[in-house]
Design a protein around this motif. Structure first.
Motif, PDB file in Angstrom:
ATOM      1  N   LEU A   9      34.128  51.175  27.087  1.00  0.00           N
ATOM      2  CA  LEU A   9      35.053  50.945  28.185  1.00  0.00           C
ATOM      3  C   LEU A   9      34.431  50.014  29.227  1.00  0.00           C
ATOM      4  O   LEU A   9      35.084  49.088  29.720  1.00  0.00           O
ATOM      5  CB  LEU A   9      35.456  52.276  28.822  1.00  0.00           C
ATOM      6  CG  LEU A   9      36.482  52.216  29.936  1.00  0.00           C
ATOM      7  CD1 LEU A   9      37.789  51.623  29.427  1.00  0.00           C
ATOM      8  CD2 LEU A   9      36.720  53.606  30.499  1.00  0.00           C
ATOM      9  N   GLY A  10      33.179  50.226  29.549  1.00  0.00           N
ATOM     10  CA  GLY A  10      32.476  49.372  30.502  1.00  0.00           C
ATOM     11  C   GLY A  10      32.404  47.928  30.033  1.00  0.00           C
ATOM     12  O   GLY A  10      32.570  47.000  30.827  1.00  0.00           O
ATOM     13  N   ALA A  12      34.564  46.436  28.050  1.00  0.00           N
ATOM     14  CA  ALA A  12      35.915  45.877  28.170  1.00  0.00           C
ATOM     15  C   ALA A  12      36.227  45.515  29.614  1.00  0.00           C
ATOM     16  O   ALA A  12      36.789  44.445  29.900  1.00  0.00           O
ATOM     17  CB  ALA A  12      36.950  46.862  27.626  1.00  0.00           C
ATOM     18  N   ILE A  13      35.858  46.379  30.548  1.00  0.00           N
ATOM     19  CA  ILE A  13      36.097  46.111  31.968  1.00  0.00           C
ATOM     20  C   ILE A  13      35.261  44.916  32.427  1.00  0.00           C
ATOM     21  O   ILE A  13      35.737  44.071  33.190  1.00  0.00           O
ATOM     22  CB  ILE A  13      35.818  47.367  32.818  1.00  0.00           C
ATOM     23  CG1 ILE A  13      36.889  48.418  32.526  1.00  0.00           C
ATOM     24  CG2 ILE A  13      35.769  47.034  34.307  1.00  0.00           C
ATOM     25  CD1 ILE A  13      36.606  49.772  33.122  1.00  0.00           C
ATOM     26  N   LEU A  16      36.967  41.784  31.242  1.00  0.00           N
ATOM     27  CA  LEU A  16      38.140  41.536  32.079  1.00  0.00           C
ATOM     28  C   LEU A  16      37.725  40.953  33.432  1.00  0.00           C
ATOM     29  O   LEU A  16      38.365  40.037  33.945  1.00  0.00           O
ATOM     30  CB  LEU A  16      38.942  42.824  32.273  1.00  0.00           C
ATOM     31  CG  LEU A  16      40.213  42.723  33.102  1.00  0.00           C
ATOM     32  CD1 LEU A  16      41.204  41.768  32.444  1.00  0.00           C
ATOM     33  CD2 LEU A  16      40.843  44.091  33.254  1.00  0.00           C
ATOM     34  N   ALA A  17      36.635  41.458  33.998  1.00  0.00           N
ATOM     35  CA  ALA A  17      36.154  40.969  35.295  1.00  0.00           C
ATOM     36  C   ALA A  17      35.743  39.499  35.218  1.00  0.00           C
ATOM     37  O   ALA A  17      35.894  38.758  36.189  1.00  0.00           O
ATOM     38  CB  ALA A  17      34.975  41.809  35.777  1.00  0.00           C
ATOM     39  N   SER A  23      44.147  40.132  41.338  1.00  0.00           N
ATOM     40  CA  SER A  23      44.219  41.590  41.168  1.00  0.00           C
ATOM     41  C   SER A  23      45.432  42.049  40.370  1.00  0.00           C
ATOM     42  O   SER A  23      45.382  43.082  39.719  1.00  0.00           O
ATOM     43  CB  SER A  23      44.211  42.283  42.533  1.00  0.00           C
ATOM     44  OG  SER A  23      45.383  41.963  43.256  1.00  0.00           O
ATOM     45  N   LEU A  30      47.065  47.581  41.090  1.00  0.00           N
ATOM     46  CA  LEU A  30      45.728  48.169  41.160  1.00  0.00           C
ATOM     47  C   LEU A  30      45.359  48.683  42.546  1.00  0.00           C
ATOM     48  O   LEU A  30      44.331  49.318  42.704  1.00  0.00           O
ATOM     49  CB  LEU A  30      44.687  47.150  40.684  1.00  0.00           C
ATOM     50  CG  LEU A  30      44.868  46.667  39.240  1.00  0.00           C
ATOM     51  CD1 LEU A  30      43.817  45.623  38.901  1.00  0.00           C
ATOM     52  CD2 LEU A  30      44.817  47.818  38.264  1.00  0.00           C
TER      53      LEU A  30
END
Length: 172
Positions: A9-10, A12-13, A16-17, A23, A30
């Motif tokens: 998950l980290g 993937a985030i 994305l970042a 936002s 968000l």
């Protein structure tokens, strides 16, 4: 299993970042309060990749952000519907720890398990319904934002329509 899922998950985030420029780029609200946020370094990289004027690209994304914020601010039930669909999907996520046979002290084995899809979710019928609802809502939001953005930028940004087309392709 929890740590491995958290790593996935980290990752993937983190990806994305690096790619997100605003936002509300994915259509999800968000923040609790209406507002806008742009990621200048990602917009700069995006403009450089397209070989477009950075200021024009920034203005384009600012208008898109403002349109999305306006929509969520003026349609009070929309945020609840979108987040409700996300929550309905998330409720069905389950990690079957019995299937995990990885030595937690072996980073290469964990990496191989992640790459092999060990933690890929198995969708339930309820999750499929929630995803369908979410996809429909996000498509409607994106369509509205696209129309409002194009109308707002047409007389002001010379390359605005090209940027709008680029955004459609990026979304696809």
């Amino acid at each position: 299993a929890g740590a491995a899922f958290g790593m996935q998950l980290g990752h993937a985030i983190g990806q994305l970042a690096r790619e997100a420029v605003a936002s509300t780029e994915v259509g999800l609200p968000l923040t609790r309060e209406p507002g806008t946020a742009l990621l200048p370094s990602n917009i700069s990289a995006f403009a450089a990749e397209l070989e477009e004027d950075e200021e024009e690209v920034r203005m384009f994304f600012a208008v898109r952000e403002a349109a999305t914020a306006r929509l969520y601010a003026h349609v009070p039930w929309l945020r609840g519907q979108v987040m409700g669909a996300v929550e309905a999907y998330a409720r069905g996520i389950a990690i079957v720890t019995d299937a995990v046979e990885v030595d937690p002290h072996d980073p290469e084995a964990i990496q191989a398990a992640l790459a092999g899809g060990m933690f890929s979710p198995q969708s339930s019928p309820e999750q499929a319904e929630a995803v369908g609802r979410l996809e429909t809502l996000l498509a409607l939001i994106e369509g509205w934002v696209q129309v409002v953005t194009e109308r707002a930028i047409a007389p002001h940004l010379p390359r605005g329509m090209a940027l709008a087309e680029m955004m459609r392709r990026r979304r696809a």
